[in-house]
Scaffold this active site. Structure first.
Site, mmCIF file in Angstrom:
data_model
loop_
_atom_site.group_PDB
_atom_site.id
_atom_site.type_symbol
_atom_site.label_atom_id
_atom_site.label_comp_id
_atom_site.label_asym_id
_atom_site.label_seq_id
_atom_site.Cartn_x
_atom_site.Cartn_y
_atom_site.Cartn_z
ATOM 1 N N HIS A 134 0.875 -1.181 0.000
ATOM 2 C CA HIS A 134 0.000 0.000 0.000
ATOM 3 C C HIS A 134 0.913 1.233 0.000
ATOM 4 O O HIS A 134 2.037 1.182 0.513
ATOM 5 C CB HIS A 134 -0.825 -0.059 1.291
ATOM 6 C CG HIS A 134 -1.887 0.971 1.450
ATOM 7 N ND1 HIS A 134 -1.621 2.270 1.829
ATOM 8 C CD2 HIS A 134 -3.232 0.890 1.320
ATOM 9 C CE1 HIS A 134 -2.764 2.933 1.914
ATOM 10 N NE2 HIS A 134 -3.755 2.133 1.617
ATOM 11 N N ASP A 211 3.352 -4.509 7.801
ATOM 12 C CA ASP A 211 2.101 -3.759 7.743
ATOM 13 C C ASP A 211 0.956 -4.753 7.971
ATOM 14 O O ASP A 211 0.624 -5.537 7.076
ATOM 15 C CB ASP A 211 1.998 -3.076 6.371
ATOM 16 C CG ASP A 211 0.657 -2.376 6.165
ATOM 17 O OD1 ASP A 211 -0.251 -2.547 6.996
ATOM 18 O OD2 ASP A 211 0.518 -1.662 5.154
ATOM 19 N N GLN A 214 -4.257 -5.322 6.973
ATOM 20 C CA GLN A 214 -5.250 -6.229 6.381
ATOM 21 C C GLN A 214 -5.188 -7.619 6.994
ATOM 22 O O GLN A 214 -6.007 -8.470 6.649
ATOM 23 C CB GLN A 214 -5.047 -6.319 4.858
ATOM 24 C CG GLN A 214 -5.235 -5.015 4.127
ATOM 25 C CD GLN A 214 -6.699 -4.555 4.090
ATOM 26 O OE1 GLN A 214 -7.630 -5.318 4.374
ATOM 27 N NE2 GLN A 214 -6.913 -3.285 3.776
ATOM 28 N N LYS A 237 -10.337 -1.013 10.655
ATOM 29 C CA LYS A 237 -10.591 -2.210 9.832
ATOM 30 C C LYS A 237 -10.962 -3.420 10.694
ATOM 31 O O LYS A 237 -11.301 -4.470 10.176
ATOM 32 C CB LYS A 237 -9.369 -2.521 8.964
ATOM 33 C CG LYS A 237 -9.065 -1.403 7.951
ATOM 34 C CD LYS A 237 -7.986 -1.807 6.989
ATOM 35 C CE LYS A 237 -7.302 -0.630 6.324
ATOM 36 N NZ LYS A 237 -8.038 -0.039 5.231
ATOM 37 N N CYS A 375 -4.806 2.461 -3.633
ATOM 38 C CA CYS A 375 -3.575 2.969 -2.997
ATOM 39 C C CYS A 375 -2.406 2.009 -3.232
ATOM 40 O O CYS A 375 -1.591 1.771 -2.324
ATOM 41 C CB CYS A 375 -3.759 3.200 -1.500
ATOM 42 S SG CYS A 375 -5.010 4.401 -1.102
HETATM 43 N N1 PLP Z 1 -1.687 -0.575 4.602
HETATM 44 C C1 PLP Z 1 -2.644 -1.337 4.043
HETATM 45 C C2 PLP Z 1 -2.289 -2.687 3.513
HETATM 46 C C3 PLP Z 1 -3.948 -0.847 3.954
HETATM 47 O O1 PLP Z 1 -4.899 -1.604 3.374
HETATM 48 C C4 PLP Z 1 -4.247 0.435 4.469
HETATM 49 C C5 PLP Z 1 -5.616 0.992 4.349
HETATM 50 O O2 PLP Z 1 -6.355 0.692 3.443
HETATM 51 C C6 PLP Z 1 -3.221 1.166 5.060
HETATM 52 C C7 PLP Z 1 -1.956 0.640 5.099
HETATM 53 C C8 PLP Z 1 -3.464 2.537 5.621
HETATM 54 O O3 PLP Z 1 -4.247 2.453 6.763
HETATM 55 P P1 PLP Z 1 -4.778 3.794 7.463
HETATM 56 O O4 PLP Z 1 -5.324 4.663 6.365
HETATM 57 O O5 PLP Z 1 -5.818 3.311 8.394
HETATM 58 O O6 PLP Z 1 -3.630 4.428 8.141
#
Ligand code: PLP
Length: 417
Positions: A134, A211, A214, A237, A375
């Protein structure tokens, strides 16, 4: 014939998914006069009444700032906030004093970037990121690379959307100082073998940032067992409020890292000459946090815990199998991400139909899915497509919704000619 005792017990323990769904008020609403089918769970999850009531109850009965006031409300608010930290620590299988509460994964990764990477990286060093990250796990590293002279390198994926592990291990050269990798891909659903990856990285002296955005909604987390150095998660999430999340790191790393953001709460003493900082994790929690949000997150994790993350994983695997089977029957439909171990996320395209057009028509039928690049521009570039549709499921979705979604998709395709 009488059921064996174990089977009876197992059956009586199986969650009642129809009843569980009723805990989510939003799922009963209509969109465009159609019953809502919410398949955008990888974007954000819906909230059960327990979470809504916890946030509401906090503002009705306990609202005060944390750690500052000695009055009763201040103490109660602090206890509630610290209680949420402990609940989250149990959920992630980590120590509460190693858990920095923050606004979400984006903040958590930036904290590692500015407090660990910026002071530790130099020209010639390499930051390795996977192709499936992401933007939240790419852009902070680019910014740090620009400031330190370090270089970003990419660990590629295989056509089925799994990480090319051989290539990844080969890429772990002595120049690599940091590896940033998703536990689960938000586009492909691929579950990466992070334990194995972190073991190899550790042997090579590479610091690992996982990270977990998910992964947290879909499986029981054992962060301590993964063996990473940093693990980031986001609360919205996992049925919690937006603006909540956390960074876990080993204590010695957190102790050695300078603060990222300065202000109140993160200090012991301040004079105009110098400031001494608070203990970890408070050293990284400047300013007034999202107290009510964390109270809600604590309630969300208690809620998920009562269902059981293993039961949630099994339920979602069943829903994913159904959805995948239905989609595979549609002519000209291509699924992106067919790795053997997947969370309940399906990205796809249908020949001759633009993802945004399909998503717009689906919305008219009450179906919420995401269309676009999710993203993850570099990942879509790998597949050579400008956008995909993404249907992402949660345990509160149903088999009937999958059928409704597939019918709406076929109808939308026909309308697009
Ligand atoms: N990393 C992953 C894999 C994500 O799916 C997301 C959000 O969709 C994020 C990071 C960013 O999360 P946040 O916007 O809650 O900080």
């Amino acid at each position: 014939m009488q059921q064996p005792a174990a089977a009876t017990t197992a059956q009586s323990r199986a969650p009642d998914w129809n009843r569980i769904r009723l805990d989510f008020p939003l799922l009963t609403r209509a969109v465009n006069d159609k019953p809502l089918i919410y398949f955008d769970n990888a974007n954000t999850s819906q909230k059960p009444v327990e979470v809504i009531a916890a946030v509401d109850g906090f503002y009705r009965r306990q609202n005060a700032n944390v750690s500052r006031a000695v009055h009763a409300l201040g103490t109660e608010a602090t206890d509630a906030y610290e209680g949420a930290r402990k609940t989250l620590a149990r959920f992630m299988s980590v120590r509460a004093d190693e858990l920095v509460l923050c606004s979400g994964t984006t903040f958590a990764i930036n904290l590692v970037a500015y407090s660990w990477a910026l002071p530790n990286l130099k020209e010639g060093d390499v930051i390795l990121v996977s192709r499936m990250e992401h933007h939240a796990n790419i852009v902070p590293w680019q910014l740090i690379a620009q400031r330190t002279g370090a270089r970003l390198e990419v660990a590629e994926i295989l056509p089925d959307g799994s990480l090319d592990l051989d290539a990844l291990y080969k890429a772990m050269t002595p120049q690599v100082k940091l590896l940033a990798v998703a536990h689960v891909s938000n586009v492909l659903g691929t579950v990466n073998p992070v334990r194995e990856i972190c073991r190899a990285a550790r042997k090579a002296g590479i610091v690992t940032v996982v990270d977990g955005s998910q992964a947290a909604p879909h499986m029981a987390l054992d962060v301590a067992a993964i063996g990473c150095d940093f693990y980031a998660m986001t609360g919205h999430k996992v049925c919690g409020p937006t603006g909540t999340g956390a960074l876990w790191a080993r204590r010695e790393l957190l102790d050695a890292m300078p603060p990222f953001i300065g202000g109140g709460e993160m200090i012991k003493e301040v004079s105009f000459e110098r400031t001494t900082f608070n203990e970890v994790p408070h050293k990284f929690e400047a300013g007034t946090p999202n107290i009510a949000g964390f109270v809600g997150l604590g309630a969300a994790l208690d809620y998920l815990g009562a269902i059981g993350m293993d039961a949630i994983r099994a339920r979602e695997a069943e829903l994913l199998a159904h959805l995948t089977e239905e989609l595979q029957r549609i002519d000209g439909l291509r699924i992106f991400g067919t790795a053997p171990d997947k969370a309940a996320v399906v990205s796809f395209l249908i020949d001759g139909a633009h993802a945004h057009d399909l998503a717009t028509l689906l919305d008219l039928d009450g179906v919420a899915v995401r269309s676009g690049q999710h993203c993850a521009h570099p990942l879509l570039q790998y597949f050579g497509v400008a956008a995909t549709l993404r249907a992402s499921l949660a345990f509160y979705n149903t088999h009937e919704e999958i059928e409704g979604f597939v019918a709406a998709l076929k109808k939308a395709r026909t309308l697009l000619g």
